[in-house]
Structures are given as C-alpha cells and as structure tokens.
Design an enzyme around this catalytic site. Structure first.
Site, PDB file in Angstrom:
ATOM      1  N   GLU A   9       0.810  -1.221   0.000  1.00 56.66           N
ATOM      2  CA  GLU A   9       0.000   0.000   0.000  1.00 56.66           C
ATOM      3  C   GLU A   9       0.843   1.271   0.000  1.00 56.66           C
ATOM      4  OE1 GLU A   9      -3.256   0.107   2.805  1.00 56.66           O
ATOM      5  OE2 GLU A   9      -3.350  -2.084   2.831  1.00 56.66           O
ATOM      6  N   ASP A  82      -2.125  -4.477   3.567  1.00 62.14           N
ATOM      7  CA  ASP A  82      -2.133  -4.704   5.014  1.00 62.14           C
ATOM      8  C   ASP A  82      -3.104  -5.817   5.408  1.00 62.14           C
ATOM      9  OD1 ASP A  82      -0.438  -2.567   5.052  1.00 62.14           O
ATOM     10  OD2 ASP A  82      -1.962  -1.113   5.710  1.00 62.14           O
ATOM     11  N   ASP A  84      -5.744  -6.292   7.232  1.00 62.40           N
ATOM     12  CA  ASP A  84      -6.963  -5.894   7.930  1.00 62.40           C
ATOM     13  C   ASP A  84      -8.065  -5.823   6.880  1.00 62.40           C
ATOM     14  OD1 ASP A  84      -6.463  -3.524   6.553  1.00 62.40           O
ATOM     15  OD2 ASP A  84      -5.767  -2.434   8.325  1.00 62.40           O
ATOM     16  N   GLU A  86      -9.602  -3.329   5.421  1.00 63.78           N
ATOM     17  CA  GLU A  86      -9.358  -2.432   4.290  1.00 63.78           C
ATOM     18  C   GLU A  86      -8.302  -3.014   3.361  1.00 63.78           C
ATOM     19  OE1 GLU A  86     -11.237   0.244   3.682  1.00 63.78           O
ATOM     20  OE2 GLU A  86     -12.352  -0.126   5.543  1.00 63.78           O
ATOM     21  N   TYR A 288       5.665   2.697  10.678  1.00 60.21           N
ATOM     22  CA  TYR A 288       4.434   3.299  10.184  1.00 60.21           C
ATOM     23  C   TYR A 288       3.638   4.010  11.285  1.00 60.21           C
ATOM     24  CZ  TYR A 288       0.511   3.844   7.116  1.00 60.21           C
ATOM     25  OH  TYR A 288      -0.468   4.382   6.342  1.00 60.21           O
ATOM     26  N   ARG A 290       0.373   5.162  11.248  1.00 61.18           N
ATOM     27  CA  ARG A 290      -1.075   4.982  11.412  1.00 61.18           C
ATOM     28  C   ARG A 290      -1.323   3.552  11.867  1.00 61.18           C
ATOM     29  NH1 ARG A 290      -1.279   9.092   7.121  1.00 61.18           N
ATOM     30  NH2 ARG A 290      -0.570   7.584   5.587  1.00 61.18           N
ATOM     31  N   HIS A 333      -0.248  -3.298  11.736  1.00 62.96           N
ATOM     32  CA  HIS A 333       1.125  -2.787  11.769  1.00 62.96           C
ATOM     33  C   HIS A 333       1.703  -2.954  13.164  1.00 62.96           C
ATOM     34  CE1 HIS A 333       0.288  -0.783   7.943  1.00 62.96           C
ATOM     35  NE2 HIS A 333      -0.885  -0.476   8.466  1.00 62.96           N
TER      36      HIS A 333
END
Length: 767
Positions: A9, A82, A84, A86, A288, A290, A333
């Site tokens: 991403e 990632d 998750d 999303e 990362y 976020r 993350h």
DNA sequence: CAGTGAGCGAGCTTCCGCTTGACTT
C-alpha cells in the site's frame, strides 16, 4: 520481464521491502485504495441487492495504469496489502482491476517490516478472503448510505453544505454534550486547610511537614472557627504508613497515544503530529505512524534489550510485549517506534527532532524495569478535634523506566506534592509554623482538546488511525466546532492565615476558565446535533459503531451475509429519512428571549442565513424587524436578553469629522471605526466600541493615517517597498516578498526589486 | 476585510478509510 511483482500500500514500505527481497522481486505500491464507490450519486443500487458502483477516481488513474503495466510485465504477482479489512478489500480491488484470478492470486501478509517476517510471508501465501472483503464492503456501503442520505436532509432542514456521518456526528455530539454540562455547571466553593508543621524535637533546619486537613469547610466562618481551634491545639504524630509500590511504563505509541502525548508534551495539533510523523516515516526514521497496535517486532525487542543493558545496565531492562486493548483494533502494523533504536536523536526540522525523541523515549521506556517507589503517609492528630492532618510523601527507590520517560496526564496541575518526608515516630509532638485556609472552587468538566477527543473516540471504537486527524479537521471545516483560546476571568479567593497565634484574612485573585487550544462547539454544531439526535438517534448513539462492528465481524467470519445485514439496517433507516424530510420542520435554534423593555416587541435569536442573529420585532407587524449578528463567543443557547439588546447599540455614529460620519461597529475582525469608507481598528482591551468618544476616534484615525504614511518607504508604482512588523519588505499585487538577508533597502532601485521578486521562493503561499 | 436578514430556483454541497503528491503562479 520480472519474475515477481509484490504490491504493497505504501511507497515507503515498498522501498524498504525491495531491499529485503533481492533481484527477482520488484515491489510497487498502490497508494492505498485504488477504487471507490462512484463519487457522484449514491453509488449503490439499493433496489438491486445494494450492488456497488465502483470506479477508479481520477487521481488514481495514473497509479492504476502503472500497476497494469507492471503486472503485464511480471510472471508472478503477490498482493501484500495490510492484513486488515481495508487491506483485504484493496487486494480484491487490485485483483479485479488487474484481472487476476482469485483462485490463484497469491495474497501475503506481514505485521512488521523485517527480513524474517517478509520471507516467512512469501513462504506462506494464501488466497484473498472474500468474507473479509465483504465485511469491508458492508462497512463502506453503510457509511455511504448514512452520509449521503442524512446530509441532504440537513441541507433542506438546516443549512446547505452541511454533513453528517457515523463518525463525525458522534464526535460533535460528544463536544456538544460536554459544553452543556459546562453551561449547567454550578460552581461551589469550600475552604481547604493546609499547614506547615515543625517537629519539636528535631535539631535539623528542614524538619518540616506539609499536611492537609482531613476536612474541608463550607464557609468562611467555619474555616475561621477551625483555625481558632488549631491555634489552641497540641499536635502529635498519629499513624505512620510506609508502603512500597511500583510504577510501570506505558505501552509504545499508537496513532492515538502519539497524538495525545505530542499535544501534552509538545503542543502539537493532531494534524501537525501526523504531518511530522509522516516525514519521519518517509525518511526511514520510524515505523508506520497509522497504527492501533502496541506490538513491537521481535527484532525491536532484542535491540531494545541490548541497547538498554549497554546504556543503563542489566537491571534496567525488562522485555515486555503489550496486549492491544483498544476496541476494534485490527493490528495490521507494529506500534510506532524508531526504525533504529540505537539513535536516540535524529536529523531534520526542530519538530521532527522533538517528535522523534518522544517516540524513542516512549519505546525504550516501554522495555525498561518498573520504578520502585515508597509512599509514606502520616497523620497528625489534634488534641481538641477529631480532624487530622495528612502528610503524603513519596520517594523513588529505583527509577527504572522513569530514567527516560514519564507519561503526561491531561490534568493541568496535580495538587499533590511529592516530596521527602523527614523521619518521624509515633507520638512525636509538633507545632505549627503556619496554617492556611484557602477557598477552592469546584471546576466544571474540562473541554475537549483535539487529542482528548481522539482518545474518547478511540475508547468508543469510533474512527480509525488514518481518520482521526481528518475527522477533527472536518468538524472544524463544517463550522460545527472551533479550536479556540479563552483568556478566562478574574475571580477572588478568600484566604485566612494563622501565624503566631493571629488570624489574618486576605483576598487573592486567580484566573478561572482560561482555555488554550480547546474545542468549542458552535451554534450550527449544536443545532445540527439536536436535529440528528432527535431524528436519527440510532446512528447518534455512542454504541452504534460498536454494534455494527460486531456484525462486520460476523460477516468476516462467514456467519452473516453482508447484503442481508445492510438490508436490515437500510429499510427502517431509509423510512426515517423520508419521514423526516416530509414531516419535520426546519430547525433554526430559535429562542424567544422576552420583550423589548420600551416597545414591548418580541426579541428572539436564531440561526440566520449568515449566521446567528438577534431580532427585534417580527414580520407579523407592519414594522420591519431589526437584526444584529451575535458576536463571537456568544451562543444562541446562552445569550441573555440584555446581551442581545446590547448588540443593537452598534453601529452608531459619533458625529462628523472632516465633513464625513465616523461610525463605530463590530465586524468580523473586531471593533472598528469607519470614516470616508476606510476602516480603523479599535485596539483590543483599550477601546470599548460602546463607550469610545468622538475625540478618541479622531485620535485613532490620525494615528493610523500617520503610520500608513511611514509604511511606504519607496513607491515604484506597482511595486512598493513597505515597512512592516518584521522590517522592510516588498509588495506587488497583494503578494509580499521578503528582502534577501543583508540587503540595504535604502539603496534599492526598481530593477533590484523586480529581481528580488523574480528570484523569490516559488513555494510561497498565493493568497 | 469590517454587511447581509423577501422569495424563487438553477446547480452545488455530503460519507469513511486506505495512501501521498502537486494543473500553475
């Protein structure tokens, strides 16, 4: 042709991973989502199983075409978005757009960017999990339905361009409800008694004990009576309790805790914290930024241990892995930590350095030993009263993690003083040096800061690390809330002091209600909130997100069909929308304050076309109503009739000066005097627009004209050399240009000026 | 930059969650 293409991403992540994977792998990034619901319209076919209409947004066209090219050029494609909800959806959109076969496309995941984790992932590919994808689609579609069906209701019933949503509307509700608690709060006061005692038998100078009475006194009389008693009392040490205790370090940073600490320790806004962290991330200084996870990679744990032992010694090290407790955390993350723990500092801007050091300290502290403390609590008895005095002290026996970092709290000043208590034994006699009863006022619940609002939202499971900062911006951009300071008001506190047998009363002033960078709900925010709570209580409920999240989880597990879940939500919801549109009145927040003391006309306040407005009279009579805008810091909800009437005293004419009227008013930028269509600002705190005199107005006008004259050093027509707050500068067509360092402005020619302007920094803001 | 408050109607606004650049002065 490339053998392997890996899609992640984030471009910064792509760069790092490519180094670990070697020659046979090319790593590219999707820059987040590549497809979304159609921008215009609802983008959902509600008649047809909520079939989503996905499109590639214009700004993503370039990324997608490059991804297509890269995909066509590769033998093997690995989708490494990632792990998750999303991320899974991104993987699926990528597969669809790149026309990859879902039955064979390799999906890999890793939670930390280490060689081991990545090799491990490559060895264990799986397929795209459609259940997880569907739970994301349900989330996306629900949010679109809520936002795009309720917002237009607001346009009709309140004001155009407003917005509502699952996250932002609850954020505003929190602020509005807190504001109302503050409005309805009644301040009370009580007298708190503190004393300084001296141990009679002690020979040392510093044998003093600070202590507080176990009872507070409601009034001045009671407090004074108690002090009289104190004067006659004999004191002795009652109980002594010494308790060992420990304090443990806070877990490493997540997005939310980083925002909170950066606000408390560095006064960064939430957006500023994210911008600085982004820079550090792109420079490879931190992981990362976020994230909702407090997890550290194994490698980081080992490195931290080595570093702490060599720097502080073995007994300062304690390896800890923290459990993430946040509701709805997806842990795709690591926690936010320095990429290289060996570097306690970094290069870059001042803010980057400060934020990096904060992250370094927090991370290292999290891997350090508990602090050992000793809490001493002593009571001092009176021989003529059941009231006791309490002295509390604290000694740090072993500092442990406190050596590098202590977390801050939101409380601005902690009243408890921690200090070393001198050695005492039970029964020891003492006498007072001085005893003071001071009036303490109760304080209303605190207003939210950006960071404390994020904390609250996270506790409720509302919003995600990537949206905290944008949500805070949205509710401010819509005008629902505003980040402001308030100077506070002076308040008198009564103090009674007992010194050498004598009571003295005195008065001290303190500032109450001072606010810095707090979120204040605005009228429009309150009106919208009330309208939404009234009509869409389900969505405004603090538990709504948690409840739908449970259903998303069921969809992810394959126990629930996403279309069924959405259908069940949508049909009653849509009915509410149409019902509200048909039957509900416009909401203006109107309040009738009473009648005009002389004319008897009704006086009302409400939200007008251009903002909150006060009105005298109504259109039912033949007389035309009069209007006046509320001033900043006044709320429709709290304005009094006197304050409203006061608004009509402006604008007023002071008389004629040089054959033109001088008019005093209050505008967007504060009080002003208008004369010959020029505006002269009145000085804040110096001139009162309601009281300013003719003479003073003339003075203000002359002063301004005079300083304007001095402002122009040289006039080259369209270019001017002006004298500003920071020294001489150039102005051309409303843009300002700084002079290069060391320029002698006296010698500047027009050509020099043109040169300076042409060579000036191109990144300058254009407004 | 500092005022506006009648009514009508065109065409516009809007969500949350992933991720970073950048049409030209």
């Amino acid at each position: 042709m490339i053998e392997n293409l890996v899609i992640v991403e984030s471009p910064a992540k792509a760069k790092t991973i490519e180094k670990f994977l070697g020659k046979d792998f090319r790593v590219v990034s999707s820059f987040g989502h590549i497809r979304d619901l159609a921008k215009k319209n609802l983008g959902i076919d509600v008649e047809n199983n909520f079939n989503p209409d996905y499109e590639i947004p214009k700004e993503k066209a370039k990324v997608v075409s490059e991804l297509r090219k890269a995909a066509a050029d590769s033998n093997n494609i690995w989708i490494a978005s990632d792990e998750d909800r999303e991320g899974e959806a991104i993987a699926w959109h990528l597969a669809s757009v790149l026309k990859l076969d879902l039955a064979t496309t390799k999906r890999i995941v890793f939670h930390e960017i280490t060689k081991e984790a990545i090799s491990n992932a490559i060895e264990n590919p799986r397929l795209i999990d459609m259940n997880l994808v569907n739970s994301q689609q349900a989330r996306r579609i629900l949010d679109r339905l809520v936002g795009f069906e309720i917002s237009p209701v607001l346009w009709k019933k309140v004001q155009p361009s407003l917005s509502a949503g699952r996250v932002q509307s609850v954020a505003v509700r929190l602020l509005v409800e807190r504001e109302r608690e503050i409005i309805s709060f009644t301040t009370e006061s009580a007298f708190r008694v503190t004393a300084l005692f001296r141990i009679d038998a002690a020979s040392e100078e510093n044998a003093y004990l600070k202590a507080e009475a176990s009872k507070r006194f409601s009034g001045e009389k009671e407090a004074a009576a108690f002090l009289e008693l104190c004067n006659d009392s004999k004191y002795s040490i009652g109980s002594i309790s010494i308790k060992p205790g420990t304090r443990s370090p806070a877990p490493p940073f997540t997005t939310s805790t980083l925002q909170q600490e950066a606000y408390r320790k560095l006064s960064f806004s939430v957006a500023q914290t994210m911008a600085v962290a982004q820079k550090l991330y792109e420079a490879g200084r931190i992981t990362y930024m976020r994230t909702d996870s407090t997890n550290l990679s194994k490698l980081a744990l080992v490195k931290a241990r080595e570093m702490i032992i060599s720097e502080f010694g073995e007994k300062y090290s304690k390896t800890r892995q923290f459990q993430t407790k946040t509701k709805g955390a997806q842990e795709a993350h690591e926690a936010i930590r320095p990429a290289y723990l060996d570097n306690p500092t970094t290069t870059g801007s001042q803010n980057e350095k400060k934020l990096y050091e904060l992250i370094w300290k927090r991370t290292v502290a999290s891997q350090m030993a508990d602090a050992q403390i000793e809490k001493t609590s002593i009571s001092i008895d009176m021989n003529n009263s059941p009231v006791t005095f309490q002295a509390n002290g604290e000694v740090i026996k072993f500092d442990g993690f406190l050596r590098v970092y202590a977390e801050s709290t939101d409380q601005e000043s902690s009243e408890e003083e921690r200090y070393v208590i001198p050695p005492v034994t039970k029964g020891m006699p003492l006498s007072y040096e001085n005893i003071t009863a001071s009036q303490k006022f109760t304080t209303p619940p605190p207003r939210y800061t950006e960071a404390s609002l994020v904390k609250k939202l996270e506790e409720l499971g509302i919003g995600r690390p990537s949206t905290y900062a944008p949500t805070i911006s949205t509710i401010q951009n819509r005008g629902y809330v505003s980040r402001e300071d308030r100077p506070g008001e002076k308040r008198q506190i009564k103090i009674i002091t007992l010194l050498k047998g004598k009571l003295t009363a005195s008065v001290k002033t303190e500032i109450a209600g001072k606010e810095k960078s707090k979120l204040f709900p605005q009228d429009i925010g309150m009106i919208v909130n009330d309208f939404l709570v009234e009509n869409f209580s389900e969505i405004l409920d603090y538990h709504f997100t948690a409840e739908v999240e449970e259903q998303f989880d069921e969809i992810a597990l394959g126990n629930l069909k996403w279309t069924g879940m959405i259908e069940k939500f949508y049909s009653p919801f849509h009915k509410t929308v149409t019902n509200t549109l048909e039957k509900k009145e416009r909401k203006t927040g109107v309040r009738v304050l009473g009648n005009h003391p002389e004319t008897g006309e009704p006086i009302t306040v409400r939200m007008g076309r251009y903002g909150p407005v006060a009105q005298i009279g109504d259109s039912a009579n033949d007389e035309k109503p009069r209007f006046a805008s509320l001033s900043k810091n006044q709320l429709l909800e709290t304005i009094s009739i006197e304050e409203a009437l006061n608004l009509f005293r402006l604008p007023r004419t002071l008389g004629q000066y040089e054959e033109a009227d001088m008019i005093v008013g209050i505008g967007k930028f504060g009080p002003y005097i208008r004369h010959k269509s020029k505006f002269y600002s009145l000085k804040k705190g110096v001139d009162d627009p309601y009281a300013v005199t003719f003479e003073r107005a003339v003075e203000v006008i002359l002063e301004k004209n005079d300083s304007d004259k001095k402002k122009v050093i040289k006039d080259f027509g369209e270019i001017m050399l002006l004298n500003g707050r920071y020294g001489p500068y150039l102005a051309k067509e409303k843009l300002n240009y700084r002079l290069p360092k060391g320029t002698d402005h006296e010698k500047l020619t027009k050509e020099d000026c043109i040169n300076i302007i042409e060579n000036s920094d191109k990144t300058k803001k254009s407004s």
